[in-house]
Design an enzyme around this catalytic site. Structure first.
Site: not given
Lengths: 192, 111
Positions: A138, A132, A128-129
């Protein structure tokens, strides 16, 4: 999928190689460094399989494009961590490269060996990170990796169509990537 | 002395202890006044749903909070009720990424 303000992305030349390194001073001691390195290698390779970007680990932390570390509480970036659960991690948009994990969490790669109710899957959060770090914000798609919340003892590491379309709009497609394989895997997981 | 296994010592709920308190706000809607609502406003402010410069929040479920709840429900793919229903409270209490949900400009949908 959603982008950050201004749609920032890494602007290296194609084919792009981004280096990553682990903080020599800010790690956790109950998982071996080799285990953590393997987790991140798998997480980076998921993104690399869909876009023309290579991720290479380097020993030189200060010069690495992506800098990974485990931190507790206020660690100087204006986004203090809050202890067990709550906020698990955060990362910064391109081309900042900082990826921080809350050292207070019970990080694991194997729920069979770690029985804690508050154990958190490191690979899911790492994947997930990295999204980013690459420029994705998101999403509202619950099944996607870029959905903001993750329950303890839950694994969510496979990129979904929403994640792939978002990151490919920033970097283009990996020539070896086939959408049909992703559709097949999503269909089979939906049936399951 | 036999020490208990680590997994049996941890009694924290599967949600964050801080955010666990939001359970008491279940079913609250506009006009209600519940102790702890100000902490929920702080939560929404932190994650980009209450862009108010004055962070001296009250415990009233006011219009701004209702708008924040609606936006949160839309962003998190929940049913948009504008109330703190069980799905919304449960999602709020879930561990999450620390990035704000509102640092975005471009919402894009699949073709």
């Amino acid at each position: 999928f959603v982008y950050f303000n201004g749609k920032p992305r890494w602007l290296h030349t194609t084919p792009m190689t981004l280096t990553y390194a682990f903080s020599p001073d800010n790690m956790i001691d109950y998982m071996s460094i080799s285990e953590i390195r393997s987790v991140f290698k798998r997480a980076f390779s998921r993104w690399a399989s869909v876009i023309p970007v290579n991720f290479t680990e380097t020993e030189n932390y200060l010069s690495a494009n992506i800098r990974i570390g485990f931190y507790r509480g206020d660690h100087g970036d204006g986004e203090p961590f809050d202890g067990v659960l709550g906020v698990l991690a955060h990362a910064f948009s391109p081309e900042n490269g900082r990826l921080h994990l809350d050292a207070a969490e019970t990080w694991t790669v194997d729920f069979n060996s770690v029985k804690s109710k508050v154990a958190v899957d490191l690979e899911s959060v790492a994947t997930h990170e990295i999204g980013h770090v690459l420029g994705l914000a998101h999403t509202s798609v619950k099944e996607a990796v870029m959905y903001p919340s993750l329950s303890p003892r839950t694994k969510k590491v496979d990129l979904k169509i929403d994640d792939v379309e978002g990151v490919q709009a920033l970097y283009g497609s990996n020539p070896n990537f086939k959408f049909s394989s992703l559709l097949e895997s999503e269909n089979s997981s939906n049936h399951a | 002395r036999i020490l208990p296994d680590k997994s049996t010592v941890i009694t924290v709920d599967a949600h964050n202890a801080t955010w666990h308190e939001f359970k008491r706000l279940l079913d609250a809607g506009k006009g209600s006044h519940v102790s702890g609502m100000s902490e929920l406003k702080t939560y929404f402010h932190r994650f980009g749903y209450l862009p108010i410069s004055d962070t001296n929040f009250t415990d009233s479920f006011d219009t701004q909070l209702e708008s924040a709840v609606v936006l949160y429900q839309k962003n998190l793919g929940l049913s948009v009720t504008g109330k703190l229903d069980s799905d919304t409270i449960s999602t709020i209490m879930s561990p999450r990424c620390g990035m704000s949900d509102n640092a975005h400009a471009l919402h894009t949908t699949r073709r």
